[in-house]
Design a protein around this motif. Structure first.
Motif, PDB file in Angstrom:
ATOM      1  N   LEU A   1      37.476  41.905  36.992  1.00  0.00           N
ATOM      2  CA  LEU A   1      37.725  41.431  38.449  1.00  0.00           C
ATOM      3  C   LEU A   1      36.823  40.028  38.724  1.00  0.00           C
ATOM      4  N   ASP A   2      35.791  40.254  38.020  1.00  0.00           N
ATOM      5  CA  ASP A   2      34.730  38.879  38.360  1.00  0.00           C
ATOM      6  C   ASP A   2      35.538  37.896  37.421  1.00  0.00           C
ATOM      7  N   ARG A   3      36.040  37.827  36.454  1.00  0.00           N
ATOM      8  CA  ARG A   3      36.818  36.873  35.586  1.00  0.00           C
ATOM      9  C   ARG A   3      37.867  36.216  36.142  1.00  0.00           C
ATOM     10  N   LEU A   4      38.764  37.110  37.016  1.00  0.00           N
ATOM     11  CA  LEU A   4      40.061  37.032  37.459  1.00  0.00           C
ATOM     12  C   LEU A   4      40.052  36.576  38.824  1.00  0.00           C
ATOM     13  N   PHE A   5      39.098  37.030  39.527  1.00  0.00           N
ATOM     14  CA  PHE A   5      39.230  36.740  41.117  1.00  0.00           C
ATOM     15  C   PHE A   5      37.646  36.057  41.436  1.00  0.00           C
TER      16      PHE A   5
ATOM     17  N   GLY B   1      52.453  38.598  53.549  1.00  0.00           N
ATOM     18  CA  GLY B   1      53.489  37.633  53.902  1.00  0.00           C
ATOM     19  C   GLY B   1      53.662  36.690  52.932  1.00  0.00           C
ATOM     20  N   PRO B   2      54.542  36.041  52.975  1.00  0.00           N
ATOM     21  CA  PRO B   2      54.846  34.864  51.953  1.00  0.00           C
ATOM     22  C   PRO B   2      53.859  33.933  51.410  1.00  0.00           C
ATOM     23  N   GLY B   3      53.578  33.679  50.377  1.00  0.00           N
ATOM     24  CA  GLY B   3      52.627  32.814  50.032  1.00  0.00           C
ATOM     25  C   GLY B   3      51.120  33.291  49.916  1.00  0.00           C
ATOM     26  N   THR B   4      50.847  34.659  50.095  1.00  0.00           N
ATOM     27  CA  THR B   4      49.759  35.483  50.306  1.00  0.00           C
ATOM     28  C   THR B   4      49.134  35.894  48.767  1.00  0.00           C
ATOM     29  N   GLY B   5      49.894  35.583  47.826  1.00  0.00           N
ATOM     30  CA  GLY B   5      49.429  35.876  46.346  1.00  0.00           C
ATOM     31  C   GLY B   5      49.834  37.185  45.927  1.00  0.00           C
ATOM     32  N   LYS B   6      50.815  38.045  46.233  1.00  0.00           N
ATOM     33  CA  LYS B   6      51.126  39.334  45.754  1.00  0.00           C
ATOM     34  C   LYS B   6      51.529  39.302  44.367  1.00  0.00           C
ATOM     35  N   THR B   7      52.304  38.408  44.032  1.00  0.00           N
ATOM     36  CA  THR B   7      52.888  38.463  42.681  1.00  0.00           C
ATOM     37  C   THR B   7      51.730  37.842  41.667  1.00  0.00           C
ATOM     38  N   THR B   8      50.734  37.048  42.063  1.00  0.00           N
ATOM     39  CA  THR B   8      49.691  36.718  41.289  1.00  0.00           C
ATOM     40  C   THR B   8      48.796  38.067  41.016  1.00  0.00           C
ATOM     41  N   THR B   9      48.748  38.649  42.356  1.00  0.00           N
ATOM     42  CA  THR B   9      47.626  39.986  42.036  1.00  0.00           C
ATOM     43  C   THR B   9      48.407  40.934  41.125  1.00  0.00           C
ATOM     44  N   VAL B  10      49.515  41.039  41.139  1.00  0.00           N
ATOM     45  CA  VAL B  10      50.375  41.869  40.509  1.00  0.00           C
ATOM     46  C   VAL B  10      50.172  41.507  38.854  1.00  0.00           C
ATOM     47  N   ALA B  11      50.192  40.170  38.531  1.00  0.00           N
ATOM     48  CA  ALA B  11      50.147  39.889  37.303  1.00  0.00           C
ATOM     49  C   ALA B  11      48.486  40.051  36.496  1.00  0.00           C
ATOM     50  N   ARG B  12      47.501  40.165  37.642  1.00  0.00           N
ATOM     51  CA  ARG B  12      46.255  40.131  37.090  1.00  0.00           C
ATOM     52  C   ARG B  12      45.898  41.659  37.307  1.00  0.00           C
TER      53      ARG B  12
ATOM     54  N   ALA C   1      46.928  42.584  33.782  1.00  0.00           N
ATOM     55  CA  ALA C   1      46.020  42.044  32.811  1.00  0.00           C
ATOM     56  C   ALA C   1      44.751  42.924  32.814  1.00  0.00           C
ATOM     57  N   LEU C   2      44.401  43.399  33.948  1.00  0.00           N
ATOM     58  CA  LEU C   2      43.439  44.243  33.998  1.00  0.00           C
ATOM     59  C   LEU C   2      43.491  45.747  33.356  1.00  0.00           C
TER      60      LEU C   2
ATOM     61  N   ALA D   1      54.240  33.559  34.651  1.00  0.00           N
ATOM     62  CA  ALA D   1      53.456  32.436  34.788  1.00  0.00           C
ATOM     63  C   ALA D   1      52.135  32.702  35.026  1.00  0.00           C
ATOM     64  N   GLU D   2      51.846  33.798  35.788  1.00  0.00           N
ATOM     65  CA  GLU D   2      50.557  34.303  35.975  1.00  0.00           C
ATOM     66  C   GLU D   2      49.460  34.801  34.950  1.00  0.00           C
ATOM     67  N   LEU D   3      50.206  35.546  34.045  1.00  0.00           N
ATOM     68  CA  LEU D   3      49.660  36.246  33.045  1.00  0.00           C
ATOM     69  C   LEU D   3      48.803  35.407  31.906  1.00  0.00           C
ATOM     70  N   PRO D   4      47.810  35.868  31.340  1.00  0.00           N
ATOM     71  CA  PRO D   4      47.230  35.126  30.053  1.00  0.00           C
ATOM     72  C   PRO D   4      48.005  34.854  29.132  1.00  0.00           C
ATOM     73  N   ALA D   5      48.032  33.818  28.308  1.00  0.00           N
ATOM     74  CA  ALA D   5      48.914  33.498  27.438  1.00  0.00           C
ATOM     75  C   ALA D   5      49.185  34.819  26.310  1.00  0.00           C
ATOM     76  N   HIS D   6      48.167  35.613  25.848  1.00  0.00           N
ATOM     77  CA  HIS D   6      48.140  36.476  24.919  1.00  0.00           C
ATOM     78  C   HIS D   6      49.269  37.505  25.577  1.00  0.00           C
ATOM     79  N   LEU D   7      49.162  37.841  26.808  1.00  0.00           N
ATOM     80  CA  LEU D   7      49.966  38.986  27.410  1.00  0.00           C
ATOM     81  C   LEU D   7      51.450  38.428  27.858  1.00  0.00           C
ATOM     82  N   ARG D   8      51.854  37.303  27.792  1.00  0.00           N
ATOM     83  CA  ARG D   8      53.195  36.899  28.373  1.00  0.00           C
ATOM     84  C   ARG D   8      54.526  37.480  27.425  1.00  0.00           C
ATOM     85  N   GLU D   9      54.082  37.264  26.376  1.00  0.00           N
ATOM     86  CA  GLU D   9      55.052  38.004  25.480  1.00  0.00           C
ATOM     87  C   GLU D   9      55.273  39.500  25.503  1.00  0.00           C
ATOM     88  N   LYS D  10      54.324  40.122  26.193  1.00  0.00           N
ATOM     89  CA  LYS D  10      54.476  41.367  26.302  1.00  0.00           C
ATOM     90  C   LYS D  10      54.960  41.860  27.687  1.00  0.00           C
TER      91      LYS D  10
END
Length: 467
Positions: free
Chosen positions: A26-30, A56-67, A70-71, A101-110
């Motif tokens: 959490l400290d690293r990603l947020f 709402g739109p643009g509040t970072g829901k998908t970014t939160t899901v990606a992180r 990762a957690l 697009a939001e996941l770290p590179a080593h996780l994108r293929e997964k």
């Protein structure tokens, strides 16, 4: 409906979590200012079996899901098996692209391929049933479902998700509900409930307690990252039911919100027509050049949204009007002698097609390639290409209903609304329309403008009332 009634939030012990590892992640990603609620939502997603991520739109829901994913990969044990799903193919493609697009590179293929809910559950048209149900569960540890889901489809999903799996529901409860019965996400986001001391204690161990106790696993994101300015102010006024503020913003003359008062149905639409023609030309040029990526990008630059399908304010009328605006010479395009399939034709899939992997709501564009005309569809990476002969249930999509536009983003939007007495003209519809992108152009007739202003101020039914 409350999350406890789903039979997994309250009926099973919370999933095991290494709090030290979680806090470090959490400290690293947020670390960015303004991401506090995103951090909270991700932590709740790790600590609970059911999480409702609202915003709402643009509040970072998908970014939160990606992180959040990762957690979960950081936690001890085997990596989780993840499923991403959405009600439509369009929404599923956007979910996969945004998460990757939001996941770290080593996780994108997964990252698994996002699917429609029908495809995730294994719909069998011949048998008229789903492969996965309460007798054969989905083989996933984490199931993420984006956007609105009907009550019937949610019941099918809950039957199929293993009781010990994590379920993350993502969406905007202020947007239009599913066309089918039920508004599950909205009901869950607004349901009363009791605090959970165990979750609050775990959150405190991960970096401090939440500003207020988390109830039912619901976390609402409010910080807007994607757009601001007049559009964000108008969306906030609509959400708050502030009719005076909404009308003031519409008439403010700010450059990012154009409000046209039109005396006649076909008069005074110069700005909207210019937007449509400019976007149409860019689309056709990219399609004739055989560039599927550029053509699909041009397809998202402008869209006309209507409340109705038919009638003077509906999709059918405005699609015909746009065809007339875009009608070129004899070379190509609408009315250009090339038949129903021509480079630059924007198409909308209107029925699920399991043979081609296309689903109701997918949008694509016809491009001219060396092997002939192909219809390109975005799939979160390299576009998929299909011969026109393989597509049966499609329509030209110069305009679409606001309902179909949910989950999409456009550079500019023209909103055509019906008279105030229309039962479809609700606050949720107006909010959904204006938040499709950071720049909107709203076009109405003068008569409808007068009815709209009267209605939102006194009756409170249309743009900013109770809906």
């Amino acid at each position: 409906m409350r999350p406890e009634s789903l039979g997994r939030a309250g009926g099973h012990r919370p999933p095991a979590a290494d709090l030290t590892t979680l806090r470090a992640g959490l400290d690293r990603l947020f670390a960015a200012p303004g991401s506090e609620q995103q951090r909270l939502a991700a932590a709740v997603g790790v600590l609970r079996r059911v999480t409702v991520l609202a915003g709402g739109p643009g509040t970072g829901k998908t970014t939160t899901v990606a992180r959040l994913l990762a957690l979960l990969h950081d936690q001890p044990g085997p990596p989780p098996r993840v499923a991403l799903a959405a009600p439509t193919g369009k929404a599923a493609a956007r979910l996969q692209e945004a998460v990757a697009a939001e996941l770290p590179a080593h996780l994108r293929e997964k990252v698994p391929e996002a699917a429609t809910l029908h495809r995730l559950l294994g719909w069998r048209p011949g048998a008229r049933r789903f492969r996965y149900d309460r007798t054969q569960r989905l083989p996933y540890d984490v199931v993420v479902v984006d956007s609105m889901v009907s009550l019937t489809m949610m019941a099918r999903l809950l039957d199929a998700v293993r009781p010990t799996a994590r379920l993350v529901l993502v969406g905007d409860p202020d947007q239009l509900a599913s066309v089918e019965a039920g508004a599950v996400l909205g009901d869950l986001a607004r349901a009363p409930g009791r605090p959970e001391p165990a979750i609050d204690a775990a959150l405190a161990a991960c970096g401090g307690p939440a500003a207020e106790p988390v109830v039912n696993g619901v976390v609402t994101l409010r910080h807007v990252w994607r757009f601001g300015g007049t559009i964000a102010e108008l969306a906030a006024a609509v959400q708050a039911g502030d009719a005076d503020a909404a009308v003031c913003l519409l008439r403010s003359g700010r450059p990012d919100l154009v409000f046209e008062e039109v005396a006649e149905p076909r008069a005074g639409l110069a700005a909207a027509r210019a937007d449509v023609v400019r976007a149409g030309r860019e689309l056709t040029e990219a399609a004739l050049a055989g560039d599927p990526e550029a053509a699909l990008a041009a397809l998202e630059r402008h869209r006309v949204l209507c409340a109705h399908r038919r009638g003077p304010f509906g999709v059918a009328r405005w699609s015909a009007e746009i065809e007339r605006w875009l009608r070129p010479g004899p070379a190509a395009g609408p009315g250009g002698g090339a038949g129903p399939w021509y480079p630059g034709r924007p198409v909308l899939v209107t029925a699920n097609d399991y043979d081609t992997g296309l689903f109701n709501g997918d949008t694509g564009v016809v491009v001219d390639l060396p092997e002939g005309l192909r219809v390109a569809f975005a799939r979160g990476g390299t576009p998929t290409l299909h011969p026109p002969s393989r597509l049966s249930e499609v329509a030209t999509v110069h305009a679409m209903t606001v309902h179909r536009g949910q989950g999409s983003q456009f550079r500019r939007v023209t909103v055509v609304l019906p008279p105030a007495e229309s039962p479809l003209l609700t606050r949720e519809l107006f909010y959904t329309a204006v938040t499709r992108r950071g720049n909107s152009c709203a076009s109405w007739e003068r008569r409808m403008l007068c009815e709209l202003r009267w209605d939102v101020r006194s009756a409170g039914r249309v743009a900013c009332g109770t809906g």
